[in-house]
Design an enzyme around this catalytic site. Structure first.
Site, PDB file in Angstrom:
ATOM      1  N   GLN A   1       0.833  -1.234   0.036  1.00 31.94           N
ATOM      2  CA  GLN A   1      -0.193  -0.068   0.094  1.00 31.94           C
ATOM      3  C   GLN A   1       1.050   1.331   0.025  1.00 31.94           C
ATOM      4  OE1 GLN A   1      -2.435   1.527   3.341  1.00 31.94           O
ATOM      5  NE2 GLN A   1      -4.099   1.339   2.178  1.00 31.94           N
TER       6      GLN A   1
ATOM      7  N   GLY B   1      -9.243  -6.856   9.325  1.00 34.83           N
ATOM      8  CA  GLY B   1      -8.029  -6.155   9.727  1.00 34.83           C
ATOM      9  C   GLY B   1      -7.755  -6.938  11.118  1.00 34.83           C
ATOM     10  N   ARG B   2      -8.427  -6.476  12.270  1.00 37.52           N
ATOM     11  CA  ARG B   2      -8.105  -6.750  13.387  1.00 37.52           C
ATOM     12  C   ARG B   2      -8.280  -8.470  13.738  1.00 37.52           C
ATOM     13  NH1 ARG B   2     -12.534  -2.819  15.526  1.00 37.52           N
ATOM     14  NH2 ARG B   2     -13.299  -3.618  13.438  1.00 37.52           N
TER      15      ARG B   2
ATOM     16  N   TYR C   1      -5.867  10.765   4.368  1.00 37.77           N
ATOM     17  CA  TYR C   1      -4.577  11.191   3.997  1.00 37.77           C
ATOM     18  C   TYR C   1      -4.897  12.056   2.771  1.00 37.77           C
ATOM     19  CZ  TYR C   1      -3.361   8.321   7.890  1.00 37.77           C
ATOM     20  OH  TYR C   1      -3.579   7.801   9.439  1.00 37.77           O
TER      21      TYR C   1
HETATM   22  C1  LIG Z   1      -4.074  -1.181  13.528  1.00 42.36           C
HETATM   23  C2  LIG Z   1      -4.730  -0.679  12.407  1.00 42.36           C
HETATM   24  C3  LIG Z   1      -4.048  -0.144  11.376  1.00 42.36           C
HETATM   25  C4  LIG Z   1      -4.416   0.414  10.281  1.00 42.36           C
HETATM   26  N1  LIG Z   1      -3.533   1.004   9.379  1.00 42.36           N
HETATM   27  C5  LIG Z   1      -4.375   1.193   7.882  1.00 42.36           C
HETATM   28  C6  LIG Z   1      -3.410   1.483   6.896  1.00 42.36           C
HETATM   29  O1  LIG Z   1      -2.148   1.501   7.146  1.00 42.36           O
HETATM   30  N2  LIG Z   1      -3.861   1.678   5.735  1.00 42.36           N
HETATM   31  C7  LIG Z   1      -5.268   1.457   5.651  1.00 42.36           C
HETATM   32  O2  LIG Z   1      -5.771   1.715   4.431  1.00 42.36           O
HETATM   33  N3  LIG Z   1      -5.952   1.021   6.676  1.00 42.36           N
HETATM   34  C8  LIG Z   1      -5.670   0.887   7.845  1.00 42.36           C
HETATM   35  N4  LIG Z   1      -6.454   0.284   8.684  1.00 42.36           N
HETATM   36  C9  LIG Z   1      -7.827   0.071   8.505  1.00 42.36           C
HETATM   37  C10 LIG Z   1      -7.961  -1.395   8.008  1.00 42.36           C
HETATM   38  O3  LIG Z   1      -7.139  -1.602   6.704  1.00 42.36           O
HETATM   39  C11 LIG Z   1      -9.259  -1.948   7.936  1.00 42.36           C
HETATM   40  O4  LIG Z   1      -9.894  -1.120   6.601  1.00 42.36           O
HETATM   41  C12 LIG Z   1     -10.088  -1.695   9.247  1.00 42.36           C
HETATM   42  O5  LIG Z   1      -9.236  -2.174  10.361  1.00 42.36           O
HETATM   43  C13 LIG Z   1     -11.606  -2.516   9.220  1.00 42.36           C
HETATM   44  O6  LIG Z   1     -11.402  -3.688   9.050  1.00 42.36           O
HETATM   45  P1  LIG Z   1     -11.356  -4.709  10.721  1.00 42.36           P
HETATM   46  O7  LIG Z   1     -12.738  -4.206  11.013  1.00 42.36           O
HETATM   47  O8  LIG Z   1     -11.540  -6.070  10.100  1.00 42.36           O
HETATM   48  O9  LIG Z   1     -10.298  -4.317  11.305  1.00 42.36           O
HETATM   49  C14 LIG Z   1      -5.872   0.168   9.949  1.00 42.36           C
HETATM   50  C15 LIG Z   1      -6.681  -0.783  10.807  1.00 42.36           C
HETATM   51  C16 LIG Z   1      -6.059  -1.111  12.091  1.00 42.36           C
HETATM   52  C17 LIG Z   1      -6.810  -1.799  13.178  1.00 42.36           C
END
Ligand SMILES: Cc1cc2nc3c(=O)[nH]c(=O)nc-3n(C[C@H](O)[C@H](O)[C@H](O)COP(=O)(O)O)c2cc1C
Length: 339
Positions: A107, A297-298, A153
């Protein structure tokens, strides 16, 4: 520990899928996640490579955001992709994933005004930084790249009225605000074929002042423009739920929500969604053809072998948010896989 997920399944989530000229082993994607654990000089380390290796059973890994230039950065220990050492570090990540049979996109990230020292008036230089970063991602043997145009961003800042006060060709009208995103995309397509490039949007995010009076009109226009490209995928981070959970500056207005079905109706290519997906609603989304790929994500933070756990219907570990950003092995590479 979370409650058990439903019984073992042969859901379409687990079936291989074609994305451009590559085959993904399943439709379960590891969402991009910043973890603030890069080594000195924002160089990816062997620890980072190990973390991604552990998660290589995902159909596709999207790496944490990598800054395209020194000015594109705002946070400590986030990896860059703008110098030789960083390219070498990233080679360790891509080869670790490939050795385990996985696929990995990098990314590409520019934080824009989140870095107070960033002169964003210099757009030609910025587009070129993206291009050079894309070349570097290729040298570092990635399978493709994802443009980070989400979460407040730089590229999201340009898209939205609330954060784009420009009066030149990059601001004001609905057609002007996506111009920078499309110029970046065009520049990256001089380096990568379209089917190795994805874009991430977060239409319902109003973090960091990126609100918009008419997000549906804006994202309709963006999705229509993207139809011309045959990209690998369009990744849409949905809703506010995830953002609120992982600790943001706070947001409550739901009037700006743009549902996935909105993109499914307009966007003609493969659609990836993320944001609070459980096994059950991921299965439903795929079964009902609401999306082609689900990014977690998580759940991937806490379950390195997430696809196997989902398929077997076993317990899922719960992520510890206090170890999301920064630190070392704890909360990073010490979540256990099934034996
Ligand atoms: C610790 C953390 C860091 C994240 N960093 C980014 C990132 O660098 N770039 C991005 O597009 N999204 C980032 N996200 C968003 C995740 O890509 C994802 O879209 C979001 O966590 C929702 O998914 P989930 O509910 O399964 O966690 C981050 C999320 C978490 C939890």
């Amino acid at each position: 520990m979370q409650s058990p997920v439903s019984s073992p399944s042969s859901s379409a989530l687990f079936s291989p899928m074609r994305m451009g000229d590559i085959t993904l082993q399943n439709r379960i994607v590891m969402a991009p996640m910043t973890r603030n654990r890069a080594g000195q000089g924002n160089v990816p380390s062997t620890l980072n490579a190990h973390y991604y290796r552990q998660r290589a059973t995902a159909g596709l890994i999207i790496t944490e955001a990598a800054q395209v230039s020194p000015q594109a950065a705002a946070f400590p220990s986030t990896p860059g992709i703008h110098n030789k050492n960083q390219v070498e570090g990233w080679k360790g990540v891509s080869s670790a994933v490939h050795e385990k049979g996985g696929k990995v996109f990098m990314q590409l990230w520019h934080v824009g005004r989140i870095n107070p020292n960033c002169p964003v008036s210099e757009l030609t230089g910025i587009v070129n930084d993206y291009r050079l970063a894309a070349i570097n991602a290729k040298i570092a043997c990635f399978d493709g790249i994802e443009i980070h145009a989400a979460n407040g961003y730089l590229l999201d800042q340009f898209l939205r009225e609330g954060s784009n006060p420009r009066t030149d060709g990059y601001g004001g009208t609905l057609k002007n605000r996506p111009r920078l995103l499309l110029e970046v995309l065009d520049a990256l397509l001089t380096v990568w074929p379209a089917n190795r490039v994805g874009i991430k949007l977060s239409p319902s995010c109003i973090l960091k002042g990126v609100d918009d009076t008419d997000p549906q009109a804006l994202f309709k226009y963006v999705a229509q423009q993207l139809n011309a490209y045959s990209l690998a995928y369009l990744h849409v981070e949905e809703g506010h739920e995830a953002v609120m959970k992982y600790g943001a500056d706070g947001l409550t207005d739901t009037s700006a929500l743009v549902p996935t079905s909105f993109f499914r109706d307009i966007y003609e290519g493969q659609l990836m969604v993320s944001g609070g997906y459980s096994f059950e609603n991921a299965q439903t989304a795929i079964a009902n053809n609401e999306a082609d790929l689900i990014a977690f994500g998580r759940l991937f933070v806490a379950n390195p072998d997430l696809p196997a756990r989902l398929q077997k219907g076993v317990h899922l570990n719960e992520a510890d948010p206090t170890t999301f950003y920064g630190g070392s092995e704890k909360g990073y590479t010490d979540y256990l896989s099934l034996r």
